[in-house]
Each structure stands twice: as structure tokens, then as C-alpha cells.
Write a protein that holds these residues in place. Sequence first.
Motif, mmCIF file in Angstrom:
data_model
loop_
_atom_site.group_PDB
_atom_site.id
_atom_site.type_symbol
_atom_site.label_atom_id
_atom_site.label_comp_id
_atom_site.label_asym_id
_atom_site.label_seq_id
_atom_site.Cartn_x
_atom_site.Cartn_y
_atom_site.Cartn_z
ATOM 1 N N ALA A 76 51.990 46.502 39.756
ATOM 2 C CA ALA A 76 49.807 47.343 39.984
ATOM 3 C C ALA A 76 49.955 47.417 41.520
ATOM 4 C CB ALA A 76 48.658 45.766 39.212
ATOM 5 N N ASP A 77 48.246 47.485 41.837
ATOM 6 C CA ASP A 77 48.527 47.823 43.176
ATOM 7 C C ASP A 77 46.861 47.386 42.693
ATOM 8 O OD1 ASP A 77 46.475 49.713 42.556
ATOM 9 O OD2 ASP A 77 46.826 51.407 43.972
ATOM 10 N N ALA A 78 46.716 47.292 44.719
ATOM 11 C CA ALA A 78 45.297 46.201 45.165
ATOM 12 C C ALA A 78 43.912 46.988 44.308
ATOM 13 C CB ALA A 78 45.355 46.245 46.506
ATOM 14 N N ASP A 79 43.891 47.842 43.840
ATOM 15 C CA ASP A 79 43.251 48.475 43.343
ATOM 16 C C ASP A 79 42.492 47.663 41.810
ATOM 17 O OD1 ASP A 79 41.572 50.363 44.882
ATOM 18 O OD2 ASP A 79 42.817 52.078 44.721
ATOM 19 N N SER A 80 43.756 47.567 41.562
ATOM 20 C CA SER A 80 43.600 46.766 40.162
ATOM 21 C C SER A 80 42.633 45.642 40.257
ATOM 22 C CB SER A 80 45.102 46.151 38.853
ATOM 23 O OG SER A 80 45.489 45.499 40.522
ATOM 24 N N PHE A 81 42.990 44.563 41.228
ATOM 25 C CA PHE A 81 41.690 43.829 42.168
ATOM 26 C C PHE A 81 40.331 44.045 41.511
ATOM 27 C CE2 PHE A 81 44.972 41.907 45.305
ATOM 28 C CZ PHE A 81 46.062 41.248 44.247
ATOM 29 N N ARG A 82 39.810 45.434 42.242
ATOM 30 C CA ARG A 82 38.931 46.512 41.845
ATOM 31 C C ARG A 82 38.553 45.754 40.709
ATOM 32 N NH1 ARG A 82 37.633 49.210 47.338
ATOM 33 N NH2 ARG A 82 40.070 49.228 48.136
ATOM 34 N N TYR A 83 38.849 46.392 39.757
ATOM 35 C CA TYR A 83 38.665 46.996 38.191
ATOM 36 C C TYR A 83 38.982 45.704 37.127
ATOM 37 C CZ TYR A 83 39.062 49.274 33.751
ATOM 38 O OH TYR A 83 39.173 49.792 32.798
ATOM 39 N N TYR A 84 39.089 44.742 37.654
ATOM 40 C CA TYR A 84 39.715 43.240 36.792
ATOM 41 C C TYR A 84 38.552 42.447 37.080
ATOM 42 C CZ TYR A 84 43.369 45.703 33.690
ATOM 43 O OH TYR A 84 44.395 46.909 33.317
ATOM 44 N N PRO A 85 38.494 41.986 35.596
ATOM 45 C CA PRO A 85 37.251 40.782 36.465
ATOM 46 C C PRO A 85 37.712 38.989 37.095
ATOM 47 C CG PRO A 85 37.218 40.249 34.048
ATOM 48 C CD PRO A 85 38.504 42.474 34.550
ATOM 49 N N ALA A 86 38.910 38.497 36.910
ATOM 50 C CA ALA A 86 39.395 38.081 37.466
ATOM 51 C C ALA A 86 39.706 37.698 38.429
ATOM 52 C CB ALA A 86 41.097 37.583 36.885
ATOM 53 N N TYR A 87 39.270 38.876 39.353
ATOM 54 C CA TYR A 87 39.623 38.752 41.182
ATOM 55 C C TYR A 87 38.786 38.316 42.042
ATOM 56 C CZ TYR A 87 44.157 40.464 39.503
ATOM 57 O OH TYR A 87 45.154 40.444 38.428
ATOM 58 N N ALA A 88 37.126 38.520 41.302
ATOM 59 C CA ALA A 88 35.615 38.886 41.663
ATOM 60 C C ALA A 88 35.843 37.255 42.383
ATOM 61 C CB ALA A 88 34.557 38.446 40.400
ATOM 62 N N SER A 89 35.502 37.339 43.533
ATOM 63 C CA SER A 89 35.190 37.083 44.864
ATOM 64 C C SER A 89 34.426 37.333 45.806
ATOM 65 C CB SER A 89 36.707 35.851 45.008
ATOM 66 O OG SER A 89 37.761 37.363 45.370
ATOM 67 N N GLY A 90 34.335 36.143 46.903
ATOM 68 C CA GLY A 90 33.880 37.051 48.412
ATOM 69 C C GLY A 90 34.985 37.387 48.868
ATOM 70 N N ALA A 91 36.032 37.598 48.895
ATOM 71 C CA ALA A 91 37.244 38.191 49.291
ATOM 72 C C ALA A 91 37.331 39.383 48.961
ATOM 73 C CB ALA A 91 38.861 37.287 49.035
ATOM 74 N N LEU A 92 36.843 39.487 47.486
ATOM 75 C CA LEU A 92 36.959 40.996 46.833
ATOM 76 C C LEU A 92 35.198 42.127 47.560
ATOM 77 C CD1 LEU A 92 37.635 43.267 44.785
ATOM 78 C CD2 LEU A 92 36.832 41.844 42.942
ATOM 79 N N ASP A 93 34.492 40.626 47.550
ATOM 80 C CA ASP A 93 33.500 41.618 48.440
ATOM 81 C C ASP A 93 33.436 42.008 49.515
ATOM 82 O OD1 ASP A 93 32.025 40.687 46.129
ATOM 83 O OD2 ASP A 93 31.466 39.050 46.799
#
Length: 373
Positions: A234-251
Motif C-alpha cells: 500500500a502507499d501512504a494515501d491508504s493512511f488517509r482512507y482507512y480508519p485505523a490510521y486516524a490520529s493527530g499524526a494523520l491530521d
Amino acid sequence: MKVIVVGAGVVGTMHAWHAVERGHEVVHIEREAEARGASLRNFGQIWVSGRAGGEELDTALRARELWEGIGARVPGLGFRAIGSLTPVRNALELAVAEAALARPDAAARGYELLTADEARALNPVLRGKFEAALRCERDAAVEPRTAQLALREALLATGRYTFLPNREVRDVVGEHAVRDDRGEVHSGDAVVLCTGAWLSGLVREVAGEVPVRRVRLQMMQTDPLGEPLTTSVADADSFRYYPAYASGALDALNAGQAQDPTAAAHRMQLLMVQRLDGGLTIGDTHEYEHPFAFDTLEDPYEHLTRVVESFLGRPLPKIRRRWAGVYAQCADTTRVVHRQKVRDGVWLVTGPGGRGMTCSPAIAETTANELGW
């Protein structure tokens, strides 16, 4: 007990599987010669890594266990416990991976942060430039274009399973029965409608307007790569798509690193898995607004090609095929599936969205448990 299952996609097939496993007779009705929808037009990934904590992750982990067990009995599924890697290129992306590792359920997912050298040792095809990679050991894969066929062969061998293709169910007849477009009535002790993205016609008549939307995607597959891709990627755009990666770091990632314009316009992420023949299945896009386009657009494919080649450090093989698909997703995306009793003895099960291939064995098991099969 006799169970009537309508729809031969992966959700319907898994309902048939659980019913037969529990000693029941199944009549399985499909409006085409075989399933042709989202159950075939996907990655074949058993994707645990990005699932939301709680019910969704629990369902995915149970499904992962079931897939492995079924795969051991049905080799034609092509089950592989390959895990996944999400390479990250900079400090913002790395911070999201580190936040994922801090989740209380990180161990259950098999999360591990690898250096670039460690990631390449695990998947030597990744010769491009990246700083580190998030590994999810629990991710796996099957062959989506043949999985239902392999399951059906195993079901037919039990002697308790009948497959009726090229029949469209038109009516629910009283309790526990349906009528097809040949005028034949099929009755049993329970009827399960697993109609996928077909939400009009019969579904609207028996269930009204269900809280489920349709989503369109584009994907592609290459000729054989010529070397093994040992994990999904996967690429880091998957961080934006999948709910497991929600965090201040994602913000911080969303605020500090704009998504590629093509990826943003088409709500894209990279997911990639190698097929048993060596080709790569690559995607995908997400289109939510109706009416959907009837054509496939080149810009998303060109973007995916650039991203993949940057990870591989080599040109992609020739693109063998491109396609679009449509799946059904609960409008409330925190819900794993829409399960509704529409008549006495008749249930509708739909709307797993992009988690359908991953979660279908556990979704069907829950239906079987709730209905007392």
C-alpha cells in the motif's frame, strides 16, 4: 433445515458455506451464469491492517481465521498469508505509522515498523526509495476471480448444495420462499438475500430504501512481473482512507502534505497484490456521486503506475486489463454490514463495502448464529 441463498458473490457464497457446514441443505440462486460483480473485481486481499478498532477489526480478524481454515480445505482459493507493507517516504508519513504502532490493538493486527533495509529483505522487489515501512502480518490474499468457483466445487461435493444460475429472483412469496423469473418457487426454512450492489427492484420492494450506497472503483492488472512480490503493498494515501490510521499524526499529514491532485480528485490510494500467475492487481479509485461515469479514465491509471514504479524502481509490465466495478457500502461507514429481516424467514445482507472480501466469512457466520442455523 433448507436455506435459500440469493446471490453468488462472496457474501452469498459464504452464507451457503456456513449453512452446508452446519449440516443444512442449500439452494443457491444467481441471476447470471456466475457472479460478475464486486466479488471478482477486487484485490482478493484479506485486509486487516486498516480496519477500525472494535467490531470491524474483530470481524476482520475472525474472517482472517476462517479464510485460513477454508483455504486449507479448498486449495483453489489460493489463500496466502503474505502480510502487507506500507512504505513511507518522509517524517510526516513515518509519524502516522508510529501512531498506528501505539494503538492498543497493534499487536492483534501484527503491526511492525521496519527499516527500509528490513522491508527490502522481506520483499526484495521494493528497490525504490523510501525511509521505512509499516508491516501488517495479519493481511492475506486469495484469488478473487476464481474463489467463488472453488468454493462452489467444494459445496457441490457435499451433496447438500444446489446451484441455480441464470435465474433472477423476482418476488418473495409469503414466508421462506422466493419466485424466480422462470416462475419457479423455491421454499425453505430461511431465505437470505445477498444481492450486493443490486439495491433496486426486489430489494426496494421488500426492504424499502435501505441505508446503503453504491461506490464505483477503477482497477487494473499487469502481465506477470517476472519476480515474486512477497507481500501486498500500500502507499501512504491508504493512511488517509482507512480508519485505523486516524490520529493527530494523520491530521498533521493532511495539513502538511497535500495529496497528489489526481489522487485527491479520484479519492485514491495504492493497493497492490500479486496474482498466482505473477501479474499485479493494482488500484484503486472511489466514486460516490450518482450517476456514475460509464467510462474509465486514464489519469488514475497513470498516477498508480508512477507510484508503483517509484516503489519497485523499475517499469511495470504491460497492463493486461482495466476494469470498473461497483460495490454496496453502508451509508454509515462504521457499520460492518446491513443485516435486515424483511419478512418472516427472509433476511437481507448487504453493504459491507470495500471490506466485503475481507469480512464475508465472519459476516455469514454471524448471520448463521443469529438465525440459529
